[in-house]
Design a protein around this motif. Structure first.
Motif, PDB file in Angstrom:
ATOM      1  N   GLN A 173      30.578  -8.190 -17.351  1.00 27.07           N
ATOM      2  CA  GLN A 173      31.158  -9.467 -17.754  1.00 27.07           C
ATOM      3  C   GLN A 173      31.000 -10.504 -16.634  1.00 27.07           C
ATOM      4  N   VAL A 174      31.263 -10.092 -15.402  1.00 31.40           N
ATOM      5  CA  VAL A 174      31.123 -11.008 -14.260  1.00 31.40           C
ATOM      6  C   VAL A 174      29.655 -11.384 -14.071  1.00 31.40           C
ATOM      7  N   LEU A 175      28.769 -10.386 -14.125  1.00 36.76           N
ATOM      8  CA  LEU A 175      27.351 -10.654 -13.897  1.00 36.76           C
ATOM      9  C   LEU A 175      26.741 -11.487 -15.028  1.00 36.76           C
ATOM     10  N   ARG A 176      27.154 -11.214 -16.247  1.00 39.31           N
ATOM     11  CA  ARG A 176      26.623 -11.994 -17.382  1.00 39.31           C
ATOM     12  C   ARG A 176      27.016 -13.463 -17.247  1.00 39.31           C
ATOM     13  N   SER A 177      28.238 -13.718 -16.845  1.00 40.55           N
ATOM     14  CA  SER A 177      28.697 -15.088 -16.641  1.00 40.55           C
ATOM     15  C   SER A 177      27.843 -15.781 -15.578  1.00 40.55           C
ATOM     16  N   LEU A 178      27.598 -15.095 -14.474  1.00 37.23           N
ATOM     17  CA  LEU A 178      26.769 -15.661 -13.403  1.00 37.23           C
ATOM     18  C   LEU A 178      25.346 -15.908 -13.889  1.00 37.23           C
ATOM     19  N   LYS A 179      24.753 -14.903 -14.518  1.00 36.70           N
ATOM     20  CA  LYS A 179      23.366 -15.029 -14.997  1.00 36.70           C
ATOM     21  C   LYS A 179      23.233 -16.158 -16.012  1.00 36.70           C
ATOM     22  N   ASP A 180      24.125 -16.210 -16.981  1.00 37.30           N
ATOM     23  CA  ASP A 180      24.048 -17.251 -18.023  1.00 37.30           C
ATOM     24  C   ASP A 180      24.182 -18.643 -17.426  1.00 37.30           C
ATOM     25  N   ARG A 181      25.096 -18.787 -16.477  1.00 39.19           N
ATOM     26  CA  ARG A 181      25.325 -20.088 -15.853  1.00 39.19           C
ATOM     27  C   ARG A 181      24.095 -20.547 -15.060  1.00 39.19           C
ATOM     28  N   LEU A 182      23.532 -19.644 -14.264  1.00 39.01           N
ATOM     29  CA  LEU A 182      22.369 -20.018 -13.447  1.00 39.01           C
ATOM     30  C   LEU A 182      21.158 -20.323 -14.325  1.00 39.01           C
ATOM     31  N   ARG A 183      20.946 -19.512 -15.360  1.00 40.33           N
ATOM     32  CA  ARG A 183      19.806 -19.749 -16.259  1.00 40.33           C
ATOM     33  C   ARG A 183      19.949 -21.068 -17.014  1.00 40.33           C
ATOM     34  N   ALA A 184      21.184 -21.417 -17.377  1.00 35.54           N
ATOM     35  CA  ALA A 184      21.408 -22.642 -18.147  1.00 35.54           C
ATOM     36  C   ALA A 184      21.231 -23.906 -17.305  1.00 35.54           C
ATOM     37  N   HIS A 185      21.553 -23.826 -16.016  1.00 38.01           N
ATOM     38  CA  HIS A 185      21.547 -25.020 -15.182  1.00 38.01           C
ATOM     39  C   HIS A 185      20.313 -25.149 -14.296  1.00 38.01           C
ATOM     40  N   PHE A 186      19.618 -24.044 -14.068  1.00 39.98           N
ATOM     41  CA  PHE A 186      18.455 -24.069 -13.185  1.00 39.98           C
ATOM     42  C   PHE A 186      17.315 -23.337 -13.885  1.00 39.98           C
ATOM     43  N   ASN A 187      16.097 -23.682 -13.518  1.00 39.19           N
ATOM     44  CA  ASN A 187      14.936 -23.005 -14.094  1.00 39.19           C
ATOM     45  C   ASN A 187      14.631 -21.757 -13.267  1.00 39.19           C
ATOM     46  N   VAL A 188      15.474 -20.706 -13.437  1.00 35.68           N
ATOM     47  CA  VAL A 188      15.368 -19.496 -12.624  1.00 35.68           C
ATOM     48  C   VAL A 188      15.410 -18.250 -13.505  1.00 35.68           C
ATOM     49  N   ALA A 189      14.905 -17.172 -12.926  1.00 39.24           N
ATOM     50  CA  ALA A 189      15.064 -15.849 -13.535  1.00 39.24           C
ATOM     51  C   ALA A 189      16.096 -15.099 -12.704  1.00 39.24           C
ATOM     52  N   VAL A 190      16.980 -14.351 -13.375  1.00 39.65           N
ATOM     53  CA  VAL A 190      18.071 -13.654 -12.688  1.00 39.65           C
ATOM     54  C   VAL A 190      18.087 -12.209 -13.149  1.00 39.65           C
ATOM     55  N   ALA A 191      18.215 -11.285 -12.181  1.00 44.16           N
ATOM     56  CA  ALA A 191      18.273  -9.863 -12.534  1.00 44.16           C
ATOM     57  C   ALA A 191      19.114  -9.104 -11.516  1.00 44.16           C
ATOM     58  N   GLU A 192      19.748  -8.036 -11.986  1.00 50.81           N
ATOM     59  CA  GLU A 192      20.457  -7.139 -11.085  1.00 50.81           C
ATOM     60  C   GLU A 192      19.422  -6.222 -10.464  1.00 50.81           C
ATOM     61  N   LEU A 193      19.396  -6.147  -9.123  1.00 49.82           N
ATOM     62  CA  LEU A 193      18.357  -5.414  -8.420  1.00 49.82           C
ATOM     63  C   LEU A 193      18.771  -4.029  -7.949  1.00 49.82           C
ATOM     64  N   ASP A 194      20.084  -3.835  -7.703  1.00 50.00           N
ATOM     65  CA  ASP A 194      20.517  -2.547  -7.161  1.00 50.00           C
ATOM     66  C   ASP A 194      21.990  -2.326  -7.505  1.00 50.00           C
ATOM     67  N   HIS A 195      22.474  -1.129  -7.250  1.00 46.70           N
ATOM     68  CA  HIS A 195      23.867  -0.712  -7.475  1.00 46.70           C
ATOM     69  C   HIS A 195      24.239  -0.733  -8.961  1.00 46.70           C
ATOM     70  N   GLN A 196      23.285  -0.463  -9.847  1.00 43.94           N
ATOM     71  CA  GLN A 196      23.568  -0.498 -11.279  1.00 43.94           C
ATOM     72  C   GLN A 196      24.618   0.525 -11.699  1.00 43.94           C
ATOM     73  N   ASP A 197      24.746   1.613 -10.949  1.00 41.21           N
ATOM     74  CA  ASP A 197      25.685   2.663 -11.335  1.00 41.21           C
ATOM     75  C   ASP A 197      27.056   2.527 -10.676  1.00 41.21           C
ATOM     76  N   LEU A 198      27.252   1.490  -9.859  1.00 44.66           N
ATOM     77  CA  LEU A 198      28.549   1.275  -9.208  1.00 44.66           C
ATOM     78  C   LEU A 198      29.305   0.152  -9.919  1.00 44.66           C
ATOM     79  N   TRP A 199      30.617   0.317 -10.106  1.00 45.44           N
ATOM     80  CA  TRP A 199      31.411  -0.655 -10.849  1.00 45.44           C
ATOM     81  C   TRP A 199      31.703  -1.918 -10.068  1.00 45.44           C
ATOM     82  N   GLN A 200      31.859  -1.777  -8.752  1.00 41.76           N
ATOM     83  CA  GLN A 200      32.365  -2.901  -7.974  1.00 41.76           C
ATOM     84  C   GLN A 200      31.330  -3.563  -7.077  1.00 41.76           C
TER      85      GLN A 200
END
Length: 93
Positions: free
Chosen positions: A23-50
């Motif tokens: 939920q936190v990451l989706r909010s960040l990704k959606d906001r950055l994609r909507a306001h800037f011409n950027v690609a956003v992805a999670e690069l590491d720690h996919q299995d950790l909650w925090q």
């Protein structure tokens, strides 16, 4: 043609599940994609909650435009994440 990469190290202390983290990451990704011409992805720690390592990438023919875009994306990320943003790095290739 230069490529800009902003790397964000994020700690989400209130996340109690991967759903909370997403939920936190989706909010960040959606906001950055909507306001800037950027690609956003999670690069590491996919299995950790925090924890998350997020990459924000853009490409431009103009070096100064790319630098301004990367700085603006970083400032927006800092505003959205607040204290959850542990560290950041901007690189150009």
């Amino acid at each position: 043609m230069p490529v800009g990469l902003v790397t964000l190290e994020i700690h989400i202390p209130d996340a109690r599940s991967l759903k909370d983290k997403r939920q936190v990451l989706r909010s960040l990704k959606d906001r950055l994609r909507a306001h800037f011409n950027v690609a956003v992805a999670e690069l590491d720690h996919q299995d950790l909650w925090q924890r998350a390592l997020v990459g924000v990438v853009s490409i431009s023919a103009d070096d100064s435009h790319l630098a301004e875009s990367m700085q603006a994306a970083l400032e927006e990320s800092e505003r959205i994440l607040g204290r959850n943003l542990i560290s950041h790095e901007i690189e150009y290739f």
